[in-house]
Design a protein around this motif. Structure first.
Motif, PDB file in Angstrom:
ATOM      1  N   GLN A 353       1.080  -1.231  -0.036  1.00  0.00           N
ATOM      2  CA  GLN A 353      -0.100   0.031   0.090  1.00  0.00           C
ATOM      3  C   GLN A 353       0.911   1.258  -0.056  1.00  0.00           C
ATOM      4  O   GLN A 353       1.855   1.543   0.913  1.00  0.00           O
ATOM      5  N   THR A 354       0.517   2.301  -0.887  1.00  0.00           N
ATOM      6  CA  THR A 354       1.286   3.305  -0.836  1.00  0.00           C
ATOM      7  C   THR A 354       0.310   4.453  -0.579  1.00  0.00           C
ATOM      8  O   THR A 354      -0.740   4.625  -0.391  1.00  0.00           O
ATOM      9  N   GLN A 355       0.949   5.816  -0.422  1.00  0.00           N
ATOM     10  CA  GLN A 355       0.388   7.082  -0.359  1.00  0.00           C
ATOM     11  C   GLN A 355       0.657   7.970  -1.333  1.00  0.00           C
ATOM     12  O   GLN A 355       2.013   7.846  -1.677  1.00  0.00           O
ATOM     13  N   ASN A 356      -0.039   8.999  -1.680  1.00  0.00           N
ATOM     14  CA  ASN A 356       0.090   9.984  -2.631  1.00  0.00           C
ATOM     15  C   ASN A 356       0.867   9.487  -4.010  1.00  0.00           C
ATOM     16  O   ASN A 356       1.492  10.250  -4.735  1.00  0.00           O
ATOM     17  N   SER A 357       0.060   8.349  -4.376  1.00  0.00           N
ATOM     18  CA  SER A 357       0.428   7.611  -5.564  1.00  0.00           C
ATOM     19  C   SER A 357      -0.651   7.673  -6.669  1.00  0.00           C
ATOM     20  O   SER A 357      -1.990   8.034  -5.977  1.00  0.00           O
ATOM     21  N   VAL A 358      -0.653   7.371  -7.595  1.00  0.00           N
ATOM     22  CA  VAL A 358      -1.678   7.009  -8.396  1.00  0.00           C
ATOM     23  C   VAL A 358      -1.645   5.515  -9.127  1.00  0.00           C
ATOM     24  O   VAL A 358      -0.673   5.366  -9.784  1.00  0.00           O
ATOM     25  N   VAL A 359      -2.393   4.546  -8.779  1.00  0.00           N
ATOM     26  CA  VAL A 359      -2.379   3.419  -9.528  1.00  0.00           C
ATOM     27  C   VAL A 359      -3.303   3.257 -10.629  1.00  0.00           C
ATOM     28  O   VAL A 359      -4.408   3.626 -10.402  1.00  0.00           O
ATOM     29  N   THR A 360      -2.885   2.938 -11.744  1.00  0.00           N
ATOM     30  CA  THR A 360      -3.713   2.918 -13.112  1.00  0.00           C
ATOM     31  C   THR A 360      -3.750   1.448 -13.494  1.00  0.00           C
ATOM     32  O   THR A 360      -2.465   0.690 -14.028  1.00  0.00           O
ATOM     33  N   ALA A 361      -4.733   0.829 -13.686  1.00  0.00           N
ATOM     34  CA  ALA A 361      -4.900  -0.444 -14.629  1.00  0.00           C
ATOM     35  C   ALA A 361      -5.547  -0.069 -15.942  1.00  0.00           C
ATOM     36  O   ALA A 361      -6.710   0.030 -15.991  1.00  0.00           O
ATOM     37  N   LEU A 362      -4.979  -0.612 -16.816  1.00  0.00           N
ATOM     38  CA  LEU A 362      -5.361  -0.568 -18.261  1.00  0.00           C
ATOM     39  C   LEU A 362      -5.888  -2.097 -18.486  1.00  0.00           C
ATOM     40  O   LEU A 362      -5.274  -3.008 -18.486  1.00  0.00           O
ATOM     41  N   VAL A 363      -7.291  -2.179 -18.939  1.00  0.00           N
ATOM     42  CA  VAL A 363      -8.051  -3.232 -19.067  1.00  0.00           C
ATOM     43  C   VAL A 363      -8.290  -3.531 -20.525  1.00  0.00           C
ATOM     44  O   VAL A 363      -8.931  -2.768 -21.267  1.00  0.00           O
ATOM     45  N   SER A 364      -7.842  -4.615 -20.840  1.00  0.00           N
ATOM     46  CA  SER A 364      -7.976  -4.849 -22.417  1.00  0.00           C
ATOM     47  C   SER A 364      -8.584  -6.413 -22.366  1.00  0.00           C
ATOM     48  O   SER A 364      -8.471  -7.214 -21.361  1.00  0.00           O
ATOM     49  N   LYS A 365      -8.913  -6.967 -23.676  1.00  0.00           N
ATOM     50  CA  LYS A 365      -9.551  -8.137 -23.907  1.00  0.00           C
ATOM     51  C   LYS A 365      -8.276  -9.207 -23.663  1.00  0.00           C
ATOM     52  O   LYS A 365      -7.124  -9.046 -24.263  1.00  0.00           O
ATOM     53  N   GLN A 366      -8.724 -10.149 -22.853  1.00  0.00           N
ATOM     54  CA  GLN A 366      -7.752 -11.360 -22.668  1.00  0.00           C
ATOM     55  C   GLN A 366      -7.620 -12.316 -23.969  1.00  0.00           C
ATOM     56  O   GLN A 366      -8.772 -12.506 -24.847  1.00  0.00           O
ATOM     57  N   THR A 367      -6.445 -12.682 -24.350  1.00  0.00           N
ATOM     58  CA  THR A 367      -6.321 -13.513 -25.117  1.00  0.00           C
ATOM     59  C   THR A 367      -5.914 -14.951 -24.918  1.00  0.00           C
ATOM     60  O   THR A 367      -5.353 -15.054 -23.557  1.00  0.00           O
ATOM     61  N   LYS A 368      -5.624 -16.185 -25.455  1.00  0.00           N
ATOM     62  CA  LYS A 368      -5.365 -17.148 -25.146  1.00  0.00           C
ATOM     63  C   LYS A 368      -3.924 -17.416 -24.535  1.00  0.00           C
ATOM     64  O   LYS A 368      -3.467 -17.958 -23.714  1.00  0.00           O
ATOM     65  N   ASP A 369      -2.971 -16.185 -25.290  1.00  0.00           N
ATOM     66  CA  ASP A 369      -1.531 -16.463 -24.768  1.00  0.00           C
ATOM     67  C   ASP A 369      -1.169 -15.471 -23.756  1.00  0.00           C
ATOM     68  O   ASP A 369      -0.228 -15.468 -23.111  1.00  0.00           O
ATOM     69  N   ASP A 370      -2.418 -14.858 -22.822  1.00  0.00           N
ATOM     70  CA  ASP A 370      -2.349 -13.886 -21.871  1.00  0.00           C
ATOM     71  C   ASP A 370      -2.436 -14.844 -20.512  1.00  0.00           C
ATOM     72  O   ASP A 370      -3.281 -15.333 -19.924  1.00  0.00           O
ATOM     73  N   HIS A 371      -1.038 -15.575 -20.120  1.00  0.00           N
ATOM     74  CA  HIS A 371      -0.828 -16.125 -18.970  1.00  0.00           C
ATOM     75  C   HIS A 371      -0.503 -15.549 -17.719  1.00  0.00           C
ATOM     76  O   HIS A 371      -0.788 -15.810 -16.565  1.00  0.00           O
ATOM     77  N   VAL A 372       0.343 -14.378 -18.004  1.00  0.00           N
ATOM     78  CA  VAL A 372       0.736 -13.643 -16.939  1.00  0.00           C
ATOM     79  C   VAL A 372       0.363 -11.968 -17.297  1.00  0.00           C
ATOM     80  O   VAL A 372       0.794 -11.658 -18.373  1.00  0.00           O
ATOM     81  N   GLN A 373      -0.088 -11.298 -16.495  1.00  0.00           N
ATOM     82  CA  GLN A 373      -0.412 -10.070 -16.426  1.00  0.00           C
ATOM     83  C   GLN A 373       0.696  -9.115 -15.992  1.00  0.00           C
ATOM     84  O   GLN A 373       1.718  -9.720 -15.494  1.00  0.00           O
ATOM     85  N   SER A 374       1.064  -8.200 -17.037  1.00  0.00           N
ATOM     86  CA  SER A 374       2.057  -7.399 -16.662  1.00  0.00           C
ATOM     87  C   SER A 374       2.154  -6.186 -15.602  1.00  0.00           C
ATOM     88  O   SER A 374       0.900  -5.868 -15.313  1.00  0.00           O
ATOM     89  N   ILE A 375       3.169  -6.006 -15.149  1.00  0.00           N
ATOM     90  CA  ILE A 375       3.249  -4.982 -14.203  1.00  0.00           C
ATOM     91  C   ILE A 375       4.362  -3.899 -14.386  1.00  0.00           C
ATOM     92  O   ILE A 375       5.596  -4.414 -14.633  1.00  0.00           O
ATOM     93  N   THR A 376       3.817  -2.658 -14.235  1.00  0.00           N
ATOM     94  CA  THR A 376       4.738  -1.632 -14.935  1.00  0.00           C
ATOM     95  C   THR A 376       5.144  -0.960 -13.536  1.00  0.00           C
ATOM     96  O   THR A 376       4.281  -0.270 -13.003  1.00  0.00           O
TER      97      THR A 376
END
Length: 376
Positions: A353-376
Motif C-alpha cells: 500500500q502506498t500514499q500520494n500515488s496513482v495506481v492505473t490499471a488498463l483493462v483489455s481483452k484477454q487472449t489465449k496467450d495471456d498467462h501472466v499479467q504485466s506490471i509496470t
C-alpha cells in the motif's frame, strides 16, 4: 467487450443518484443489463449504502455489484469531491466480475480501512483503500451486492487482461545514502552528514531557506534491496516517510523510525514533476499494451486524496493526462487514503500500500496467450 461509465452528483445522498448513473452507463454501452457493476460512492452515502447498492443491482439486473466508499470519485467526464456522488462502471459482452482465482491474475482489491496484511503475498492485487472521514460512519465496502463485514472487496475482471502502472509522483534528489545514526523518530546523520545538511545540499535553491517552512514539499524515501535508487523506485521497492520537523541540532523528525544501516533518499513532490511522472507511467503502460493488443477497453484509477484536485490547484492533471493519452477511454476512479499495487522483488510479486500515488490499471481483452499479467 462493452464498458461504460457514468458520474452523477446531487445535493442529497439518495439511491436515485446511483440508479441514474447506472441508467446512463447502460445507455452509453447499449446494454439492457450488466454482467457486473463497479460502484463507488462518496462518504455521504455511508448511512444509506446497502439501500443504494440494492437499487443499483435492481437497475442493472445484476448481483455482481462491487466497490466501496471513497473520499471522492471520478470518471473520464470529471470528478466530484465534497458533494454526494455516485460513479459506476458497467460491464457486458465478454467482460464480467467474478470470484478471484488466487495467484493467476491481478485481483481488484478495495479495503475500508488499512491494508490487510494477508494481501501482501496472495497474488498480484491493485486497487485502493479508504479509512473514512470524520463525521461519517466507518468506511464501507461491498461485494456481490452486499456490505462486507470484513470491509474488503476482492473481484477478478473475467475475460480481461490487466496492465498496472504506479505513479509515485516523486522526483528523487540524488542517490540513497546509508543512515549513520538515529534517535527514536529523529534522523540524526546519513552519508556522513547531519540530516538537515544532507537535505539542504540537494534541495532546489527556492526551497532551501528556511527549510522548516518547506518540508511539506519534501519526503524521506526508505529504499529496499540493492543500492540503486532509481531501480528501487521503478520496481516499487521504496517507502515514503513524511518529515515532521527540522530541529535545532540539525536532525529531522520523521513520521516513522529509521535504523542505522538502512538506505534513505530525499525526494520532492510538486505538481509539475508529478504530472511528468504520470505521463511517463502511462507511456510505459502504452508500450507494454502495444505488444499484445490494439488498445485498452477501459481504465481503473486509484488516486490519493492528496494527489488530485487539491494538489493540482483545482484540476486533476493525472486524470487529464490519462484522458489525453487514451481519448474516449471509459475511466472509473476513486480518491482514497491508500493505493494498492504489486511490486517486483526478485522472482516474487508482493503487494504493497502506498500514499500520494496513482495506481492505473488498463483493462483489455484477454487472449489465449495471456498467462501472466504485466506490471509496470
Amino acid at each position: 467487450m462493452t464498458v461504460a461509465t457514468a458520474l452523477v452528483s446531487g445535493n442529497d445522498p439518495l439511491p436515485q443518484l446511483a440508479e441514474e448513473a447506472v441508467h446512463q452507463a447502460l445507455e452509453k454501452a447499449g446494454l439492457t443489463h450488466a454482467n457486473g457493476v463497479l460502484l463507488f460512492l462518496t462518504p455521504e452515502f455511508s448511512r444509506h449504502a446497502q439501500q443504494t447498492i440494492t437499487a443499483v443491482a435492481r437497475t442493472a439486473q445484476c448481483t455482481q455489484v462491487a466497490g466501496g466508499i471513497a473520499s471522492g470519485v471520478f470518471t473520464e467526464s470529471g470528478w466530484t469531491l465534497d458533494r454526494p456522488a455516485a460513479a459506476v462502471m458497467v460491464f457486458g459482452r465478454g467482460l464480467s466480475l467474478g470470484h478471484p482465482e488466487a495467484g493467476k491474475h491481478p485481483v481488484l482489491s478495495y479495503a475500508g480501512g488499512t491494508f490487510p496484511p494477508e494481501w501482501s503475498n496472495t497474488g498480484p492485487r491493485f486497487g485502493g483503500s479508504f479509512s473514512g472521514n470524520a463525521g461519517y460512519a466507518e468506511a464501507l465496502v461491498w461485494q456481490q451486492s452486499r456490505l462486507s463485514e470484513q470491509q474488503r472487496c476482492c473481484v477478478q475482471l473475467l475475460g480481461a487482461k490487466v496492465d498496472i502502472g504506479v505513479s509515485s509522483g516523486l522526483q528523487l534528489l540524488g542517490e540513497a545514502q546509508v543512515v549513520d545514526s538515529s534517535n527514536g523518530f529523529d534522523l540524526e546523520k546519513l552519508g556522513g552528514q547531519t540530516a538537515l545538511k544532507s537535505l539542504n545540499r540537494l534541495l532546489p535553491a527556492a526551497l532551501r531557506h528556511p527549510t522548516a517552512l518547506q518540508l511539506h514539499h519534501v519526503t524521506a524515501v526508505l529504499m529496499e534491496g540493492e543500492n540503486n535508487t532509481r531501480n528501487a523506485l521503478a520496481e516499487g521497492r521504496y517507502h515514503p516517510i513524511p518529515i515532521i520537523s527540522a530541529n535545532p541540532d540539525n536532525s529531522l523528525t520523521l513520521a516513522e523510525r529509521v535504523l542505522p544501516g538502512q538506505l534513505l533518499a530525499w525526494a520532492i513532490r510538486q505538481p509539475i514533476s508529478s504530472e511528468a511522472d504520470m505521463r511517463q507511467t502511462l507511456d510505459q503502460l502504452a508500450d507494454q499494451l502495444a505488444k499484445t493488443t490494439d488498445k485498452p477497453a477501459c481504465a481503473l484509477m486509484f488516486s490519493c486524496i492528496g494527489r488530485g484536485p487539491y494538489f493540482y490547484g483545482g484540476d486533476d492533471r493525472d486524470l487529464d493526462v490519462l484522458c489525453e493519452r487514451f481519448p474516449g477511454l471509459p475511466v472509473l476512479g476513486t480518491y482514497g487514503t491508500g493505493q494498492i499495487a504489486p511490486m517486483t522483488q526478485g522472482a516474487h510479486c508482493l503487494n504493497r500500500q502506498t500514499q500520494n500515488s496513482v495506481v492505473t490499471a488498463l483493462v483489455s481483452k484477454q487472449t489465449k496467450d495471456d498467462h501472466v499479467q504485466s506490471i509496470t
